[in-house]
Design an enzyme around this catalytic site. Structure first.
Site, short mmCIF file in Angstrom:
data_model
loop_
_atom_site.label_atom_id
_atom_site.label_comp_id
_atom_site.label_asym_id
_atom_site.label_seq_id
_atom_site.Cartn_x
_atom_site.Cartn_y
_atom_site.Cartn_z
N HIS A 169 36.61 -28.47 -35.11
CA HIS A 169 35.17 -28.46 -34.82
C HIS A 169 34.36 -28.55 -36.12
O HIS A 169 33.35 -29.26 -36.20
CB HIS A 169 34.78 -27.16 -34.11
CG HIS A 169 35.40 -26.96 -32.77
ND1 HIS A 169 36.27 -25.94 -32.50
CD2 HIS A 169 35.27 -27.64 -31.61
CE1 HIS A 169 36.64 -25.98 -31.23
NE2 HIS A 169 36.05 -27.01 -30.66
N GLN A 173 34.93 -28.35 -15.42
CA GLN A 173 36.08 -29.12 -15.88
C GLN A 173 37.39 -28.34 -15.81
O GLN A 173 38.42 -28.83 -16.26
CB GLN A 173 35.84 -29.67 -17.29
CG GLN A 173 35.82 -28.63 -18.38
CD GLN A 173 35.36 -29.24 -19.70
OE1 GLN A 173 34.21 -29.64 -19.86
NE2 GLN A 173 36.27 -29.33 -20.67
N GLN A 186 39.33 -38.35 -23.35
CA GLN A 186 37.96 -37.86 -23.15
C GLN A 186 36.97 -38.72 -23.95
O GLN A 186 35.93 -39.13 -23.44
CB GLN A 186 37.89 -36.41 -23.59
CG GLN A 186 36.49 -35.85 -23.69
CD GLN A 186 36.52 -34.38 -24.05
OE1 GLN A 186 36.80 -33.53 -23.21
NE2 GLN A 186 36.22 -34.05 -25.29
N SER A 216 43.44 -26.33 -32.16
CA SER A 216 42.89 -26.25 -30.80
C SER A 216 42.53 -24.80 -30.52
O SER A 216 43.24 -23.88 -30.97
CB SER A 216 43.95 -26.72 -29.79
OG SER A 216 43.59 -26.30 -28.48
P1 AMP Z 1 36.39 -28.35 -27.30
O1 AMP Z 1 35.65 -27.18 -27.84
O2 AMP Z 1 37.87 -28.15 -27.20
O3 AMP Z 1 35.78 -28.90 -26.04
O4 AMP Z 1 36.23 -29.51 -28.38
C1 AMP Z 1 34.96 -29.91 -28.83
C2 AMP Z 1 35.10 -31.15 -29.64
O5 AMP Z 1 35.94 -30.90 -30.77
C3 AMP Z 1 35.75 -32.32 -28.87
O6 AMP Z 1 35.09 -33.52 -29.19
C4 AMP Z 1 37.16 -32.30 -29.39
O7 AMP Z 1 37.79 -33.56 -29.32
C5 AMP Z 1 36.94 -31.88 -30.84
N1 AMP Z 1 38.17 -31.34 -31.40
C6 AMP Z 1 38.91 -30.30 -30.90
N2 AMP Z 1 40.01 -30.10 -31.64
C7 AMP Z 1 39.99 -31.05 -32.63
C8 AMP Z 1 40.85 -31.39 -33.70
N3 AMP Z 1 41.98 -30.72 -33.92
N4 AMP Z 1 40.52 -32.44 -34.49
C9 AMP Z 1 39.38 -33.14 -34.26
N5 AMP Z 1 38.51 -32.86 -33.28
C10 AMP Z 1 38.81 -31.83 -32.46
#
Ligand code: AMP
Length: 301
Positions: free
Chosen positions: A55, A79, A171, A203
């Protein structure tokens, strides 16, 4: 929750760096609208919180092309399917606001479920055929939930650009398609997947993993790397190399339970055949214990 505050004199929106003011934290569309005239060109980074280095890299990229960065933090119930981790999904707004402050974020938009969905959400965005395969097959309704909340965030924030990670490649592709097919007039930007030094893609769900589960989970990135190393051999060679790594992991303790491994066209997420040449994405999803993980790597064939 912090009340909206004006930017202190001398710290215009978009001023990053260690001395940047903490973000203004708002939770309603009205508060957002009141701030909007002072924000200039807006880059939006939609998230579900539990912010990590992926993030933060997205937020840093958002700075490059905007006067102000808005990070939305919302764990979107639409979701999550029945039996998924909506209830236990990590939530820590104070830590997230601190991470946003460190990245020089201007505004954090952290609405409640009641603000985002004041009544039953009868209308939603249909992701079309790209939303039915891979993640869409294993998580029915997932992409409709994602597109519906992203469309709503776009309307509430009205950003010039929005940033998403290639970590969630399907996504990203479905959102790009929505923006194009429904003429949102927003520029979608992406960044490559951020990984921990051991290769695991960062993640929010990694927090669920025990040390042993994390070791098993490393097979996902190893499999993708093996596939990428075999890219000159074409689709069958790539999948064979990646599958060999996953087969070992399926027999490990604790085991990795693979939902899918697929080599797809990044524009359509249709599987590519032996004749295919061009850009592709090797994508994997698997469960380790009670945690479901996804990862992917871009390839050129
Ligand atoms: P989330 O909070 O999991 O919904 O992710 C929010 C955003 O952060 C989304 O666009 C994800 O694709 C991006 N994101 C999450 N993990 C990563 C990562 N390891 N590398 C790059 N972007 C990420």
């Amino acid at each position: 929750m912090t009340e909206p505050t004006a930017h202190p004199a001398g710290t215009a929106p978009g001023t990053a760096g260690p001395a940047a003011a903490p973000p203004v934290v708002v939770s309603t569309p009205e508060e957002l609208s009141a701030l909007r005239p002072s924000l200039g060109r807006i880059a939006l980074v939609p998230t579900m919180g539990a912010l990590h280095s992926g993030h933060r890299r997205l937020i840093a990229a958002a700075r490059a092309d905007a006067d102000s960065v808005i990070v939305s933090i919302f764990v979107n119930p639409l979701q999550f399917g029945p039996g998924e981790d909506y209830q236990r999904y990590p939530r820590d707004l104070d830590a997230d606001v601190a991470a946003c402050a460190a990245e020089g974020v201007d505004v954090v938009f952290a609405p409640t479920v009641e603000v985002m969905y004041p009544g039953e959400q009868l209308v939603s965005v249909d992701p079309g055929p790209m939303g039915q395969v891979l993640e869409g097959e294993f998580r029915p309704g997932f992409f409709a939930g994602v597109l519906t909340v992203v469309a709503k965030l776009f309307h509430l924030v009205r950003p010039d650009t929005a940033l998403f990670g290639q970590k969630d490649a399907q996504q990203l592709a479905v959102i790009r398609r929505m923006v194009r097919d429904l003429a949102f007039g927003i520029t979608v930007l992406s960044i490559p997947t951020v990984r921990d030094p051991d290769g695991l893609a960062t993640s929010s769900r990694n927090a669920y993993l025990s040390a042993e589960e994390r070791t098993s989970a490393l097979a996902l990135s190893r499999a993708l790397l093996a596939g990428a190393d075999a890219s000159v051999t074409g689709p069958i060679g790539i999948l064979t190399a990646a599958r060999a790594v996953l087969a070992e992991a399926e027999a490990a303790t604790p085991p990795v339970a693979v939902d899918y491994l697929a080599l797809v066209d990044p524009g359509t997420f249709g599987e590519v055949t032996g004749e295919y040449r061009g850009e592709a994405v090797l994508a994997v999803a698997a469960r380790v214990g009670a945690t479901r993980l996804i990862d992917n790597v871009p390839l050129t064939l």
